[in-house]
Design a protein around this motif. Structure first.
Motif, PDB file in Angstrom:
ATOM      1  N   VAL A  16       0.856  -1.183   0.000  1.00 25.58           N
ATOM      2  CA  VAL A  16       0.000   0.000   0.000  1.00 25.58           C
ATOM      3  C   VAL A  16       0.894   1.236   0.000  1.00 25.58           C
ATOM      4  O   VAL A  16       1.871   1.306   0.748  1.00 25.58           O
ATOM      5  N   ASP A  20      -2.616   5.356  -2.484  1.00 26.49           N
ATOM      6  CA  ASP A  20      -3.757   4.430  -2.432  1.00 26.49           C
ATOM      7  C   ASP A  20      -4.789   4.833  -1.386  1.00 26.49           C
ATOM      8  O   ASP A  20      -5.902   4.304  -1.381  1.00 26.49           O
ATOM      9  N   ASP A  63       0.237  -5.208   4.518  1.00 31.14           N
ATOM     10  CA  ASP A  63      -0.929  -4.605   3.879  1.00 31.14           C
ATOM     11  C   ASP A  63      -0.617  -4.434   2.403  1.00 31.14           C
ATOM     12  O   ASP A  63       0.375  -3.795   2.054  1.00 31.14           O
ATOM     13  N   MET A  65      -2.122  -4.122  -1.867  1.00 29.84           N
ATOM     14  CA  MET A  65      -3.171  -3.841  -2.844  1.00 29.84           C
ATOM     15  C   MET A  65      -3.215  -4.997  -3.840  1.00 29.84           C
ATOM     16  O   MET A  65      -2.174  -5.559  -4.198  1.00 29.84           O
ATOM     17  N   ASP A  77      -7.863  -4.978  -1.841  1.00 30.49           N
ATOM     18  CA  ASP A  77      -6.756  -4.935  -0.897  1.00 30.49           C
ATOM     19  C   ASP A  77      -6.883  -6.116   0.054  1.00 30.49           C
ATOM     20  O   ASP A  77      -7.952  -6.692   0.205  1.00 30.49           O
TER      21      ASP A  77
END
Length: 190
Positions: A16, A20, A63, A65, A77
């Motif tokens: 991320v 984003d 994390d 996307m 995501d």
């Protein structure tokens, strides 16, 4: 283009980025996405920015996307979180952002990528998740990847005027690889 972290046949996963946050903010305003993910808080752009900046400092989560390989379009995501290296466990969450990309196997492929990474690179042995009982499409996807129902929290969420169960699911590495082998035989990832 931001370099992929993990790449599959049709999607890749990448970290991320600050750019984003607006996409994530927009998605969290969608009533159907909020229902499917159980999001009940109102998430402002500032809250999202603070959350992801804090997530980036944590050593026990990824994390990412979900991006289409064909055109670099963000379609969702996911996060591998609560990574416990001592007990070799983790949990995962995923959201596909638009209805047009749901039910096409993109989420299953993205989850397969992160699960493979968790089991093969991080030496995790079990990954858990929760899903609301009304989300049959997600439950089917999780089962394709070897997840099994482990429990139910009855009536945990109030949505659209009704209480709904929260289904707890988990998959061990060997269950994931057995399911992956079976999918390969049947070619039913999508």
């Amino acid at each position: 283009m931001i370099k992929p972290f993990l790449a599959g046949e049709r999607v890749y996963l990448r970290p991320v980025q600050k750019s984003d946050y607006e996409t994530i903010h927009t998605v969290t305003q969608d009533s159907e996405i909020r229902r499917l993910t159980g999001t009940q808080d109102f998430l402002t752009y500032a809250k999202i920015e603070r959350a992801y900046e804090a997530f980036a400092l944590e050593k026990n989560r990824f994390d990412l996307m979900i991006v289409l390989k064909e055109n670099d379009q963000i379609i969702g995501d996911l996060a591998l979180l609560d990574i416990d290296y001592l007990n070799r466990t983790s949990s995962v969450r995923i959201a596909i952002h638009q209805e047009e990309y749901m039910g096409n196997g993109y989420g299953t492929e993205a989850l397969s990528l992160i699960l493979n990474h968790a089991f093969m690179s991080l030496n995790i042995r079990r990954v858990g998740l929760n899903v609301y009982a009304f989300n049959a499409r997600a439950i089917s996807s999780y089962q394709k990847l070897g997840f099994r129902q482990e429990g139910i929290i009855r009536g945990e969420i109030f949505s659209n005027g009704e209480y709904h169960d929260n289904i707890l699911m988990g998959v061990f590495a060997e269950e994931f690889f057995t399911a992956k082998q079976e999918r390969g035989k049947n070619d039913d990832l999508h």
